[in-house]
Design a protein around this motif. Structure first.
Motif, PDB file in Angstrom:
ATOM      1  N   ILE A   1      56.846  76.492  69.876  1.00 30.05           N
ATOM      2  CA  ILE A   1      56.014  77.661  69.636  1.00 30.05           C
ATOM      3  C   ILE A   1      55.892  77.957  68.148  1.00 30.05           C
ATOM      4  O   ILE A   1      54.816  78.200  67.636  1.00 30.05           O
ATOM      5  CB  ILE A   1      56.573  78.916  70.350  1.00 30.05           C
ATOM      6  N   GLU A   2      57.030  77.922  67.489  1.00 29.63           N
ATOM      7  CA  GLU A   2      57.032  78.325  66.074  1.00 29.63           C
ATOM      8  C   GLU A   2      56.012  77.555  65.265  1.00 29.63           C
ATOM      9  O   GLU A   2      55.261  78.126  64.482  1.00 29.63           O
ATOM     10  CB  GLU A   2      58.425  78.108  65.466  1.00 29.63           C
ATOM     11  N   SER A   3      55.960  76.267  65.501  1.00 29.67           N
ATOM     12  CA  SER A   3      55.033  75.458  64.705  1.00 29.67           C
ATOM     13  C   SER A   3      53.576  75.790  65.050  1.00 29.67           C
ATOM     14  O   SER A   3      52.709  75.798  64.180  1.00 29.67           O
ATOM     15  CB  SER A   3      55.309  73.970  64.939  1.00 29.67           C
ATOM     16  N   VAL A   4      53.319  76.117  66.310  1.00 29.52           N
ATOM     17  CA  VAL A   4      51.938  76.472  66.695  1.00 29.52           C
ATOM     18  C   VAL A   4      51.569  77.843  66.114  1.00 29.52           C
ATOM     19  O   VAL A   4      50.460  78.037  65.613  1.00 29.52           O
ATOM     20  CB  VAL A   4      51.772  76.455  68.228  1.00 29.52           C
ATOM     21  N   LEU A   5      52.508  78.763  66.165  1.00 29.36           N
ATOM     22  CA  LEU A   5      52.223  80.084  65.584  1.00 29.36           C
ATOM     23  C   LEU A   5      51.954  79.962  64.088  1.00 29.36           C
ATOM     24  O   LEU A   5      51.107  80.684  63.539  1.00 29.36           O
ATOM     25  CB  LEU A   5      53.392  81.042  65.846  1.00 29.36           C
ATOM     26  N   ALA A   6      52.658  79.051  63.458  1.00 28.83           N
ATOM     27  CA  ALA A   6      52.393  78.826  62.025  1.00 28.83           C
ATOM     28  C   ALA A   6      50.975  78.297  61.825  1.00 28.83           C
ATOM     29  O   ALA A   6      50.265  78.708  60.902  1.00 28.83           O
ATOM     30  CB  ALA A   6      53.424  77.849  61.463  1.00 28.83           C
TER      31      ALA A   6
ATOM     32  N   VAL B   1      48.934  70.857  66.470  1.00 26.17           N
ATOM     33  CA  VAL B   1      50.358  70.670  66.180  1.00 26.17           C
ATOM     34  C   VAL B   1      50.971  69.570  67.039  1.00 26.17           C
ATOM     35  O   VAL B   1      51.702  68.702  66.556  1.00 26.17           O
ATOM     36  CB  VAL B   1      51.116  71.994  66.379  1.00 26.17           C
ATOM     37  N   HIS B   2      50.636  69.605  68.343  1.00 30.33           N
ATOM     38  CA  HIS B   2      51.352  68.717  69.269  1.00 30.33           C
ATOM     39  C   HIS B   2      50.559  67.478  69.642  1.00 30.33           C
ATOM     40  O   HIS B   2      51.057  66.625  70.388  1.00 30.33           O
ATOM     41  CB  HIS B   2      51.731  69.486  70.535  1.00 30.33           C
TER      42      HIS B   2
END
Lengths: 472, 472
Positions: free
Chosen positions: A15-20, A154-155
């Motif tokens: 999640i963190e990377s997507v929120l970034a 991101v993913h």
């Protein structure tokens, strides 16, 4: 609680990377959203209108840009924009619905800000943007698209197999949608459908609509054995259909607000205790009617306002017509009179059975020599999302993580034909969500939304995606 | 019994000679009547129409030919033709009213006989003539004019001081008449007014209308504290004005057909026994409703059909309107609904008092937070001709002598605005008579009358004139 202070223990690295990425892309997303709002895709325009066509092309391109296969599907009315991800069927398949058409502007002089040249203004501590469709519903569809884009960026893949259905006729009755759904059953096949055209409970509290009442339209006409007569001559002796109809209508409800039609409540499923508790809490802390005066109304005894609105079956008289409709007096004793009613059903009630019970109720009250005629229009049973549906709870958890407040599980007395159609045609459960607020002036002049709410909506979807991944 | 066998002992020489003149002049009278019917004096034409103007001139000339001073008086609408005899006030002054305008023809293809080219045909043992206005009401006015002409021809003077009032707007609402009456009070001054636009009880039995119900028009609007709402959302909790209005309307009558408004019957004068007896006799021997089905109607308990129609006060619901009036269903909870009612009053009832009682009845049934608004239109009390009026009995005797059957003393539930206006403005009693039959197809295609009935009508007037001479 805002996103900065949301429960950090829930923030997985996924999640963190997507929120970034969401934060990084927010300015671009808002710029694109304003471009979309600038396209006058007015729903009431004739098929082939330039604004609708431009919006459809714009959205198809946007879907393609984010890695979906996209196409514009023409209908009898306005086109549908359809997007789909690759997928081999090994992952859940999720449908996301939004609509890109907008209400007409009404008189431009009523707008302080131009409806199709959106600008952002800092107001009330918010970065607010004005424009027709800003809230209803271009921002809505753009939240899930931006969340999907960020996740894929991101993913490298979407969080599930994805179907995107963007309609162009929602604001004018969705006339082409049933046919579209019937022709594209395979394209629309999915495990769950997210209908993103709903509202929040408040700016701080998200909501999911899990109970939709069923709907039965009925028109009843009382026929006397005579045509229109002079009421001076025949009023004292011949049948008056308005008097007969009034007596019938007045007898539908008792003094406690309960419906007196025999058997009306027989199969009614009571509101689950857990939901009732949550609604009581909401009622205690909110103005559940948005300022509408209920004076003179009769709420079914034993139920709160919210319970009556969301969880109890009703009979509503929508219209009545008989005899002299003119501006001045005329001594007519009409031969017929009619009323229009809607029945709003809850889980357990069968529309056909209730219709038959209503007919029996009326016929028992029509005097000899007169008769009642009935005309029914479209109808359907109530749709109640199972409390066991895993996507319901996953979505609720994701949204709760964003706003820090429990997600309200709402009912509504309004119909959402799309949900009935998807439910019936595809046997799919629908999660009805959205981020509209009552103060957004949807359908009115100076419709608006804000950057803050848009960002929260995108993040809420990202958090929900992460919850969906946990579903076995 | 026809005129040949009428009671010969009543035939004074003054009558016999006039009846002989009537017989001598009948062919000429019919020819002139057909000329009048041939003039298309259609009431709905704009002021200044050629047919109306020609009929007015024709009638003014006819009045002058028979020795009256005659003139055409213009109004805002169609002109009035006014005639008056000489007179020094030493004899009674009698007003005769008729109207020369006619209903539109409707589609000419519906007529077997042309409406404005009247011809006489021998049918069913009668010499029948067809044409618009043949019955309503050119033959009517021509009966009293021909009777007056014959009387003057024989005796050199009219049977009284005479005023003739021939209206041109009866079929379109008599809009100019109140103003005309107000401006011509002196011209219209009289001791008795004969309104000759009524009907017989049957071909063999004459009638006089002696009871006119009073009339009160009311419009009641139920206002809720809200404007139109979505019934799905607010139907279960907010006030429904149709439901409130239906409850009020349904409560006006009890199961016995009596009116439940408090005090409604307080001042009602019961039907006089003698009249009740006559009406019972009529009910036993006639179809009093002309074939209209009364199935489903609730007649006030304790009263016959005819008593309810002619002698009992009523509240009639003439119209109701609320919410969705469209051809299809719409889920509206309206903010307002309204109904139109008429009250038909009998002798003793005060319109203002009844209006106040109705308002109180409604207000007691409007829930808190809602309100009732009332609009009244024109109204007036009942008019009941005194059973002591000498002209009533004289006319009844004269008519009875012609047909050999008792004159029916009728009531009516219909209003005759002219009678109310004359009664109010001139304080004059009105004798409402006429020779129309229900089978004359008045207002429809192939309207007709017959020479036999015309002759009887003229002779009936002559016999009545002789009776008037006997009044002290």
């Amino acid at each position: 609680m805002n996103n900065q202070s949301a429960d950090q223990t829930d923030l997985t690295p996924r999640i963190e990377s997507v929120l970034a990425e969401v934060a990084r892309g927010e300015d671009a997303a808002i710029r694109k959203l304003l471009d979309l709002i600038a396209i006058p895709s007015v729903s009431s325009e004739a098929p082939g209108s330039e604004g609708i066509a431009r919006a459809a092309i714009w959205l198809r391109d946007a879907l393609e840009d984010m890695g979906l296969q996209a196409r514009i599907v023409e209908t009898e009315g306005h086109p549908v924009v359809l997007g789909a991800s690759d997928g081999d069927g090994s992952r859940p398949r999720m449908l996301f619905y939004g609509h890109y058409d907008v209400q007409p502007t009404g008189p431009l002089t009523d707008w302080t800000h131009p409806p199709f040249a959106p600008t952002i203004l800092d107001e009330d501590g918010l970065r607010r943007f004005y424009g027709r469709g800003a809230s209803d519903s271009k921002s809505q569809l753009w939240t899930f698209l931006e969340a999907l884009r960020a996740w894929k960026t991101v993913h490298g893949a979407f969080p599930a197999e994805i179907v995107v259905l963007l309609e162009g006729e929602e604001e004018s009755g969705s006339a082409s949608l049933p046919d579209f759904i019937a022709r594209h059953r395979d394209d629309l096949r999915c495990d769950i459908a997210f209908i993103c055209d709903g509202d929040m409970w408040s700016r701080e509290q998200p909501a999911i609509t899990t109970q939709l009442k069923g709907l039965v339209h009925e028109k009843v006409t009382i026929h006397t054995p005579h045509s229109d007569l002079h009421s001076g001559y025949f009023g004292p002796v011949a049948a008056n259909p308005i008097r007969i109809l009034s007596g019938i209508l007045a007898g539908i409800h008792d003094a406690d607000g309960r419906i007196a039609i025999e058997g009306f409540y027989d199969d009614v499923q009571e509101i689950p205790d857990k939901m009732r508790d949550q609604w009581r809490h909401l009622s205690a802390s909110s103005d559940v009617t948005g300022g509408v005066s209920l004076e003179g109304g009769v709420i079914e005894r034993g139920y709160s306002t919210l319970e009556a609105m969301w969880g109890r079956p009703t009979v509503d008289i929508n219209g009545i017509t008989g005899g002299n409709q003119g501006p001045t007096g005329r001594s007519v004793l009409p031969g017929t009179a009619h009323a229009r009613l809607t029945f709003r059903l809850v889980a357990g009630q069968d529309p056909d059975l209730l219709r038959a019970r209503f007919h029996a109720f009326v016929r028992a009250r029509v005097p000899a020599g007169c008769r009642a005629e009935f005309e029914g229009e479209g109808y359907g049973p109530a749709i109640v999302l199972s409390q066991d549906n895993p996507y319901l709870h996953a979505t609720a958890r994701g949204f709760e993580a964003e706003w820090g407040n429990p997600t309200v599980l709402k009912g509504t007395g309004g119909a959402i034909p799309l949900v009935h159609q998807l439910h019936t045609a595809l046997s799919v459960d629908c999660i009805v969500v959205g981020f509209i607020l009552g103060s957004d002036a949807i359908h009115g002049p100076d419709e608006h939304y804000d950057v803050e709410r848009f960002g929260a909506g995108v993040r809420a979807w990202v958090r929900a995606f992460a919850e969906y991944e946990k579903i076995e």
